[in-house]
Design an enzyme around this catalytic site. Sequence first.
Site, short mmCIF file in Angstrom:
data_model
loop_
_atom_site.label_atom_id
_atom_site.label_comp_id
_atom_site.label_asym_id
_atom_site.label_seq_id
_atom_site.Cartn_x
_atom_site.Cartn_y
_atom_site.Cartn_z
N GLU A 276 77.71 -37.24 -3.50
CA GLU A 276 77.77 -38.63 -3.94
C GLU A 276 79.22 -39.11 -3.90
OE1 GLU A 276 77.18 -39.61 -8.17
OE2 GLU A 276 75.75 -41.12 -7.53
N GLU B 278 70.09 -39.01 -16.82
CA GLU B 278 70.02 -39.79 -15.58
C GLU B 278 71.35 -39.59 -14.88
OE1 GLU B 278 67.64 -41.08 -14.09
OE2 GLU B 278 66.14 -41.18 -15.67
N CYS C 128 74.01 -46.03 -9.03
CA CYS C 128 73.36 -44.74 -8.84
C CYS C 128 72.24 -44.87 -7.83
CB CYS C 128 72.84 -44.22 -10.16
SG CYS C 128 71.90 -45.46 -11.05
N LYS D 224 78.27 -43.77 -27.57
CA LYS D 224 79.60 -43.66 -26.98
C LYS D 224 79.57 -44.24 -25.57
CE LYS D 224 81.97 -41.12 -24.34
NZ LYS D 224 82.95 -42.08 -23.81
P1 NAD Z 1 80.70 -39.33 -16.31
O1 NAD Z 1 79.76 -38.19 -16.31
O2 NAD Z 1 82.11 -39.08 -15.97
O3 NAD Z 1 80.71 -40.05 -17.71
C1 NAD Z 1 79.51 -40.51 -18.32
C2 NAD Z 1 79.73 -40.55 -19.82
O4 NAD Z 1 79.88 -39.22 -20.31
C3 NAD Z 1 81.00 -41.31 -20.24
O5 NAD Z 1 80.75 -42.03 -21.42
C4 NAD Z 1 81.97 -40.18 -20.49
O6 NAD Z 1 83.02 -40.52 -21.37
C5 NAD Z 1 81.06 -39.13 -21.10
N1 NAD Z 1 81.56 -37.77 -21.08
C6 NAD Z 1 82.47 -37.21 -20.23
N2 NAD Z 1 82.70 -35.93 -20.57
C7 NAD Z 1 81.93 -35.65 -21.64
C8 NAD Z 1 81.71 -34.49 -22.43
N3 NAD Z 1 82.35 -33.34 -22.21
N4 NAD Z 1 80.83 -34.57 -23.44
C9 NAD Z 1 80.15 -35.71 -23.67
N5 NAD Z 1 80.33 -36.84 -22.99
C10 NAD Z 1 81.20 -36.81 -21.96
O7 NAD Z 1 80.06 -40.43 -15.31
P2 NAD Z 1 80.70 -41.84 -14.90
O8 NAD Z 1 81.82 -41.58 -13.94
O9 NAD Z 1 80.95 -42.70 -16.09
O10 NAD Z 1 79.48 -42.53 -14.12
C11 NAD Z 1 79.23 -42.36 -12.77
C12 NAD Z 1 78.04 -41.44 -12.57
O11 NAD Z 1 76.92 -41.93 -13.28
C13 NAD Z 1 77.59 -41.35 -11.13
O12 NAD Z 1 77.32 -40.01 -10.80
C14 NAD Z 1 76.30 -42.16 -11.11
O13 NAD Z 1 75.40 -41.81 -10.10
C15 NAD Z 1 75.76 -41.89 -12.46
N6 NAD Z 1 74.81 -42.91 -12.86
C16 NAD Z 1 73.48 -42.59 -12.89
C17 NAD Z 1 72.52 -43.53 -13.24
C18 NAD Z 1 71.08 -43.18 -13.29
O14 NAD Z 1 70.35 -43.86 -13.98
N7 NAD Z 1 70.64 -42.13 -12.61
C19 NAD Z 1 72.93 -44.82 -13.59
C20 NAD Z 1 74.29 -45.12 -13.54
C21 NAD Z 1 75.21 -44.16 -13.19
#
Ligand code: NAD
Length: 478
Positions: free
Chosen positions: A380, A247, A281, A172
């Site tokens: 963040e 992550e 990130c 997803k």
């Molecule tokens: P998010 O947590 O909002 O979404 C991530 C994914 O989870 C999306 O596909 C989203 O649709 C899904 N999701 C949301 N609610 C869910 C639920 N209840 N159940 C299952 N899946 C669900 O994050 P985002 O806004 O897409 O990304 C930004 C964040 O990602 C930042 O905090 C960033 O630091 C982090 N990030 C971390 C890394 C790393 O490797 N550490 C890399 C890239 C981004």
Amino acid sequence: MSELHKNYIGGEWVGGDARPNINPSNTNEVIGEYAQGTAADAKAAIDAAADAFKTWSLSGIQQRHDILKATGDEILARKEEIGRLLSREEGKTLPEGIGETMRAAQIFHFFAGETLRLAGEILPSVRPGIDVTITREPVGVVGLITPWNFPIAIPAWKLAPAIAYGNTVVMKPADLVPGCAWTIVDILVRNGLPKGVVNLVMGRGSVVGQAILESKKVNALSFTGSVGTGKKVAEASIAVMRKFQLEMGGKNPTIVLDDADLKVAVETTANSAFFSTGQRCTASSRLIVTEKIHDQYVEALSARIKDLVVDDAIKQGTHIGPVVDQSQLDQDQNYIQIAKDEGGTLVVGGERIERENPGFFLQPALFTGTTPDMRINKEEVFGPVASVIKVKDYEEALAVANDTPFGLAAGIVTTSLKHATHFKRNAEAGMVMVNLPTAGVDYHVPFGGRKGSSYGPREQGKYAAEFFTTVKTSYTQP
Ligand code: NAD
């Protein structure tokens, strides 16, 4: 209306409600229509993956190698076109979009090679006459949930090892950037991936993601995204006793010491803090600077920021593309206000800007006079916003750098071997950079963090096998 990009479930392209994929550089532009999956789609995808696992887990390594290699080849051959799609859907600049696309191709090539190198061990038993073998087996059905900020690299670095080690997948991608994930799945399918091995269900996290979380048939779950969602993944996974890997966010520090080369300090931190619109990130948002170099560093960095061109991601000459969407823009502007209210000095940027087309453009912002306890240094932001913390010496800088619940990446700019060496050993982060931007990592070595940034085994390189395989120890009395 353009043709609907469908979900891929059990070897069939399956339609659904259409959601427009909007270009953040030009919100009048719809890049394409993408199907919104339902919880029933997710369930069907999981069932298809469970079914396909019976044969794919026994498939030959040559077959897996060839599919991964051909997928990498096609991504590489189409890097300009896919990189453009990436930049249009996410907003990073075209060179960054093409660079990320090439990285995805290299990841597929790397794991094509890994299929041929998967080894076990044979040891003598402590009981004479018995052989002990240690082998790696696929985990089963793997759920992959990815964020919007690396639309092709993150799906690639989860998909490629999952396939290489014989797992089947339900993926997803983030709702904001379905285009690149759809493209990889299309390429995999056309390059011979058997039906059911990878299933793509685009749609909302609270619907499709949640259905994946709740399924007892998903044996392992690899998640990248925010801390809040990561906690939900952890709770749901523990409830069904499944393996999981998270992550998440960062509040990555870069230390600039008095003995730093000023040019290196400015280039390194301008890149870390602002390139890819600060939406990495591994971005450095806390710039911890010792007092003697502080003023000249701030002056030089401010001048560098003023030179950065913020514009349409695919326009030639753009250094910084738009913020990904309105809600992220609101968050960035909200934190800029919070930093002002807390007493930080906005020395440059921070304004919302207009360009030829309507988009989410924000001038990169730099704060000085901030202290470690301010929210701007604790939470963040995930945008082009950085703050300088002035400190007395290296010891204070290290203490401030480590004073965070996160631990993804940490950097230092110094010409002192002594301090660089000490920092590499003592920084509480999964990745440490000396005289280099905190963002920008290789694809063949482990990626991941410590503390609140990550949970579970590392991603990428040969370390990916830790998550995507399970170890079996067998004893034989011949
Ligand atoms: P998010 O947590 O909002 O979404 C991530 C994914 O989870 C999306 O596909 C989203 O649709 C899904 N999701 C949301 N609610 C869910 C639920 N209840 N159940 C299952 N899946 C669900 O994050 P985002 O806004 O897409 O990304 C930004 C964040 O990602 C930042 O905090 C960033 O630091 C982090 N990030 C971390 C890394 C790393 O490797 N550490 C890399 C890239 C981004």
